[in-house]
Design a protein around this motif. Structure first.
Motif, PDB file in Angstrom:
ATOM      1  N   GLN A  69       2.119   1.595  -3.712  1.00  0.00           N
ATOM      2  CA  GLN A  69       0.876   2.314  -4.026  1.00  0.00           C
ATOM      3  C   GLN A  69      -0.222   1.402  -4.565  1.00  0.00           C
ATOM      4  O   GLN A  69      -1.081   1.822  -5.345  1.00  0.00           O
ATOM      5  CB  GLN A  69       1.134   3.463  -5.027  1.00  0.00           C
ATOM      6  N   LYS A  96      -3.250   0.099  -3.361  1.00  0.00           N
ATOM      7  CA  LYS A  96      -4.082   0.307  -2.178  1.00  0.00           C
ATOM      8  C   LYS A  96      -5.362  -0.518  -2.166  1.00  0.00           C
ATOM      9  O   LYS A  96      -6.227  -0.329  -1.325  1.00  0.00           O
ATOM     10  CB  LYS A  96      -4.406   1.795  -2.042  1.00  0.00           C
ATOM     11  N   GLY A  97      -5.468  -1.418  -3.139  1.00  0.00           N
ATOM     12  CA  GLY A  97      -6.675  -2.249  -3.169  1.00  0.00           C
ATOM     13  C   GLY A  97      -6.734  -3.246  -2.021  1.00  0.00           C
ATOM     14  O   GLY A  97      -7.813  -3.633  -1.573  1.00  0.00           O
ATOM     15  N   ARG A 154       0.812  -1.218   0.000  1.00  0.00           N
ATOM     16  CA  ARG A 154       0.000   0.000   0.000  1.00  0.00           C
ATOM     17  C   ARG A 154       0.844   1.265   0.000  1.00  0.00           C
ATOM     18  O   ARG A 154       0.580   2.207  -0.734  1.00  0.00           O
ATOM     19  CB  ARG A 154      -0.940   0.010   1.220  1.00  0.00           C
ATOM     20  N   ASP A 155       1.862   1.291   0.857  1.00  0.00           N
ATOM     21  CA  ASP A 155       2.597   2.516   1.104  1.00  0.00           C
ATOM     22  C   ASP A 155       3.724   2.708   0.095  1.00  0.00           C
ATOM     23  O   ASP A 155       3.930   3.801  -0.419  1.00  0.00           O
ATOM     24  CB  ASP A 155       3.178   2.448   2.532  1.00  0.00           C
ATOM     25  N   GLU A 156       4.459   1.633  -0.183  1.00  0.00           N
ATOM     26  CA  GLU A 156       5.610   1.785  -1.081  1.00  0.00           C
ATOM     27  C   GLU A 156       5.212   1.554  -2.538  1.00  0.00           C
ATOM     28  O   GLU A 156       5.625   2.313  -3.415  1.00  0.00           O
ATOM     29  CB  GLU A 156       6.735   0.812  -0.677  1.00  0.00           C
TER      30      GLU A 156
END
Ligand code: FES
Ligand code: FES
Lengths: 157, 703
Positions: free
Chosen positions: A37, A39-40, A33-35
């Motif tokens: 991206q 985000k699903g 999610r963070d690195e």
């Protein structure tokens, strides 16, 4: 660069290879999610209790919220964003849409992933097998009946 | 009602780049209201679904429709939007008629255009919109188009395609340049206060992280999410808290009595100041039913993004009431409400007032200390379990006098803490007082003292009055305060317990009178639509396989708030020797008047069934002196796929009746049907939720 210094860590996600800069102790979901991206994939508990964070690793459902990214080194990971790459994945997605198998949809990514793993392994699961495969996944909106219909539809479709 | 103010047409519907945009103040909380609104506009204007948008709900822009709750969205916003769309149709037809020198009644709408039969006049509605007088007012008495909503596919759930490919954006997924992640460090319990000073705590921070403190409200921010989570864990372990009194270790049911309560008679489902009724003399039967504290337990913990630029505070959150929240936050921070702008973004399904508003305020508190830096605060699973406002523990005491197989007199007395924990402006700074973090700040506010809800079918007295024909009825509500936990609204409010009680009691009375329970219900019903629901339920149930050993069947009926959706529920289940309940088959029959979104309605009824089955069989908040013990899905189990029965839903479409909401219609009868089925299977009458194996075995020993 993470607090633990430079580590060269490589994971494969949805067919692409990524050099990871997050600390190696980072649970996989935060890397996704963070690195990256992606985000699903959803975090519901961070305790391996709810199934929201499920991804495919080597075709099997794996919870991504606790295990550190370093344990996935060199493995093939598929997230909800990559689920459409397989025929089964597309059928599951389509069946979820047709059955409106969600209300708020926070559980949906994990369930689509789990259903894809189930149907890849067992193309025509009976009700008991489906319930067992989905039991690690919570849905608080009570979309269960629709999810079960979607799985049946995807299996026969 | 939503329509009174504002009533200008352009407040509800506008055109932008040839597309129609619906502006509603109701937010989509998984109940598919935006899908239903699109359907409604389509029905009135025939504009293709793909050309209709629903504007984001934002303070200062959207109509102020209060709080999205109580299954009122369709009745309120849906009605307002239908009036607006129909007004628009009439107004545009008037324009077209004037321009062509024809009569308005000759025109009709088709595929998003105005058409004059037998001519080649076809004017796209979007093209005519420019000629609309901007001062056009919504006509509340406008005539609607008659359409059969069962025909043709609906718009499909908005966002469904994005949900299955992972591109749907929840508040948790927001990203902004320079954004930082935040986590709060919580005290062990609500009475504890922070002893540690900052310097002792700061050594646990990692690179680029910051500690935010206001009294005992403590949070950490940082650029990357996992390091923030990791450091928050270390900080939590390092904090030194003064436990003060801890939590009172009481049996809450023993406190749910009239002793310390504010007692009020309830007349016509409305609390009154009149004198309390005398207890029923020589009742044929009496029973008390109870429900423990329970969680909303959203699957995704609450979250919010906030940014303070020195003048304006922007907040993105999943609150159900952005205007009351805006005013409460503005008051808490000493800002002018116009300087606080709240935009609704999707969160996980909430089923009432969960941590959404508290998370929004906490993100704001942090952002006020980091000007120019957007803050994305996420609650953890433990935060959500331990700190959301719970559904209050409740009890209801029922008594009845039976004469020749009919109820001659009936009394119901209900006991509960408040269901109104939502932040909204009121006396004694009630808005700020209801925001969790304000209790911990250096300059604390709240909690305010609860006041009885005086609204018709409000709070604990919702569905206290049976829908049945009973000559003499009396009702009392008892607001019990001073209990250990913060409580607020959860799906159905008091109706979940009241219907569980009433519909269990109906079975008890029927069996005591030697009458079959459904026949007993019918004998007390004259409403033809209720009877039609029960007939259909019978018809459906007659097709189910026969029950085998250890199995039972139970039924229940209710009409939500005695004026909304009518629902009959039948449940088949099995109870094994360990007291474990396995749900086998459920049948739901509902009458919600004119149906707008069939699939959405069925989803709500099924979802309500599943959630109520979870309440009935699994859910209960536990605590001890140190704090809330129910902190995750192991210590607070809920229903899972392995106990989902086959569910058949039948919706009776009543095209000419008013549409009524159904989001809260099925849970009450579901709980009662399960209890009645357990009785049928075992002879054990379960009067306290949840019906866990322990509770069932205990009941078996008592009998
Ligand atoms: S978030 Fe991983 S199982 Fe709940
Ligand atoms: S649809 Fe909301 S949690 Fe499953």
């Amino acid at each position: 660069m993470g607090a633990c210094g430079a580590v060269n860590l490589t994971i494969r996600v949805n067919g692409q290879t990524h050099q990871i800069t997050s600390d190696p102790d980072t649970p996989l979901i935060y890397v996704l999610r963070d690195e990256l991206q992606l985000k699903g994939t959803k975090l519901g508990c961070g305790l391996e209790q709810c199934g929201a964070c499920a991804v495919l690793v080597g075709g099997k459902t794996v919870l991504s919220c606790v295990s550190a990214v370093e344990t996935f080194e060199g493995q093939d990971i598929t997230t909800i964003e990559g689920i459409e790459a397989t025929e089964v994945g597309r059928r599951v997605q389509d069946a979820f849409v047709k059955a409106t198998a969600a209300q708020c949809g926070y559980c949906t990514a994990g369930l689509v992933v789990a259903a894809t793993a189930l149907l890849t392994e067992t193309p025509n699961p009976d009700r008991e097998a489906t319930l067992a495969a989905l039991a690690p996944h919570l849905c608080r909106c009570g979309s269960h009946p629709r999810v079960l219909r979607a799985v049946t539809r995807a299996a026969s479709g | 009602m939503s329509l009174v103010d504002p009533s200008l047409l352009c407040n509800w519907i506008i055109f932008r780049d040839g597309r129609l945009q619906i502006q509603s103040g109701k937010v989509d909380i998984g109940q598919r209201i935006s899908t239903a609104l699109v359907q409604i506009v389509h029905e009135e204007l025939t504009i293709p679904y793909s050309q209709i948008d629903v504007a984001p709900v934002r303070t200062g822009q959207s109509p102020d429709e209060g709080i999205t709750s109580g299954s009122n969205s369709i009745e309120q916003s849906g009605h307002a939007i239908r009036c607006a769309a129909a007004t628009l149709r009439c107004a545009l037809i008037a324009v077209a008629a004037r321009q062509t020198g024809t009569e308005p009644q000759d025109w009709h709408v088709e595929h998003g255009s105005l058409c004059l039969p037998a001519t080649n006049h076809r004017i796209p509605i979007a093209d005519l919109a420019a000629y609309l007088d901007p001062s056009t007012v919504v006509d509340p008495n406008v005539v609607f188009r008659v359409v059969d909503s069962e025909n043709g596919p609906g718009p499909g759930m908005r966002g469904m395609a994005e949900l299955v490919n992972g591109s749907f954006t929840f508040v948790h997924d927001l990203e902004m340049p320079g954004m930082q992640h935040a986590r709060a460090i919580r005290p062990p319990n609500v009475n504890a206060r922070l002893r540690s000073d900052e310097t002792a705590l700061e050594k646990w921070l990692e690179k680029d992280q910051r500690l935010i403190r206001d009294g005992s409200f403590l949070a950490i921010t940082g650029p990357k999410e996992w390091p923030v989570v990791r450091a928050a864990g270390r900080l939590a372990a390092a904090c030194n808290w003064d436990m003060c009194d801890g939590l009172p270790e009481i049996d809450v049911f023993s406190k749910l009595t009239a002793e310390t309560a504010i007692r009020m008679p309830v007349v016509d489902s409305t609390p009154s100041n009149g004198s309390l009724p005398e207890p029923l003399l020589n009742p044929t039967a009496m029973a008390r039913y109870e429900r423990p504290y329970q969680l909303h337990g959203a699957l995704g913990p609450s979250a919010a993004l906030a940014e303070w630029n020195g003048v304006v505070l922007k907040i993105f959150c999943h609150s159900q009431g952005i205007y009351p929240l805006r005013d409460s936050i503005a008051d808490s921070l000493g800002l002018d409400p116009s300087h606080v702008v709240i935009t609704h973004v999707f969160g996980a399904g909430c089923y009432g007032h969960n941590g959404a508003d508290d998370a929004a305020f906490e993100a704001a508190l942090i952002a006020m200390q980091t000007p120019g830096v957007p803050i994305l605060l996420k609650w953890t699973r433990e935060d959500e379990h331990r700190w959301e406002p719970f559904a209050p523990a409740m009890a209801v005491e029922l008594a009845a006098q039976i004469k020749v197989g009919k109820i001659g007199a009936y009394s119901a007395e209900v006991f509960s803490d408040t269901h109104r924990g939502r932040p909204r402006p009121g006396p004694d700074r009630a808005g700020p007082g209801k925001l969790l973090a304000n209790r911990f700040r250096a300059d604390p506010v709240g909690p305010p003292t609860a006041q009885p809800n005086l609204a018709r079918h409000g709070g604990m007295h919702r569905n206290l009055d049976p829908i049945y024909d009973i000559p003499r009825k009396q009702f009392v509500k008892n607001l019990v305060t001073g209990l250990p936990h913060r409580t607020s609204a959860m799906r159905c409010l008091g109706a979940a317990l009241n219907i569980f009680g009433l519909e269990s009691f109906m079975d008890e009375l029927a069996l005591q009178s030697g009458i079959e329970p459904t026949a007993f219900r019918r004998a007390h019903l004259s409403d033809s639509r209720a009877l039609a629901v029960l007939d259909e339920l019978d018809r459906q149930v007659s097709r189910l396989p026969a029950l085998t050993a250890q199995c039972g069947r139970g039924q229940a009926y209710a009409q939500y708030k005695n004026q909304m959706t009518r629902v009959g529920v039948s449940v088949d289940l099995a109870v094994d020797d360990h007291g474990r309940v396995r749900l086998l088959h459920a049948v739901i029959v509902a009458d919600a008047g004119r149906v707008v979104d069939f699939e959405g309605l069925k989803a709500q009824l099924e979802g309500g069934f599943v959630q109520a089955a979870s309440w009935a069989l699994y859910e209960q908040v536990h605590w001890d002196r140190d704090g809330i013990v129910s902190k995750d899905w192991d210590s607070y189990p809920v229903i899972r796929f392995d106990n989902i029965p086959k569910i058949d839903v039948t919706v009776m479409n009543r095209g000419h009746e008013k549409s009524v909401g159904a989001g809260e219609a099925s849970p009450g009868p579901t709980i009662a049907a399960i209890a009645n089925a357990i009785f049928d299977a075992t002879g054990l009458r379960m009067r306290r939720m949840p019906f866990t194996p322990d509770m069932i075995l205990t009941r078996a020993i008592e009998d």
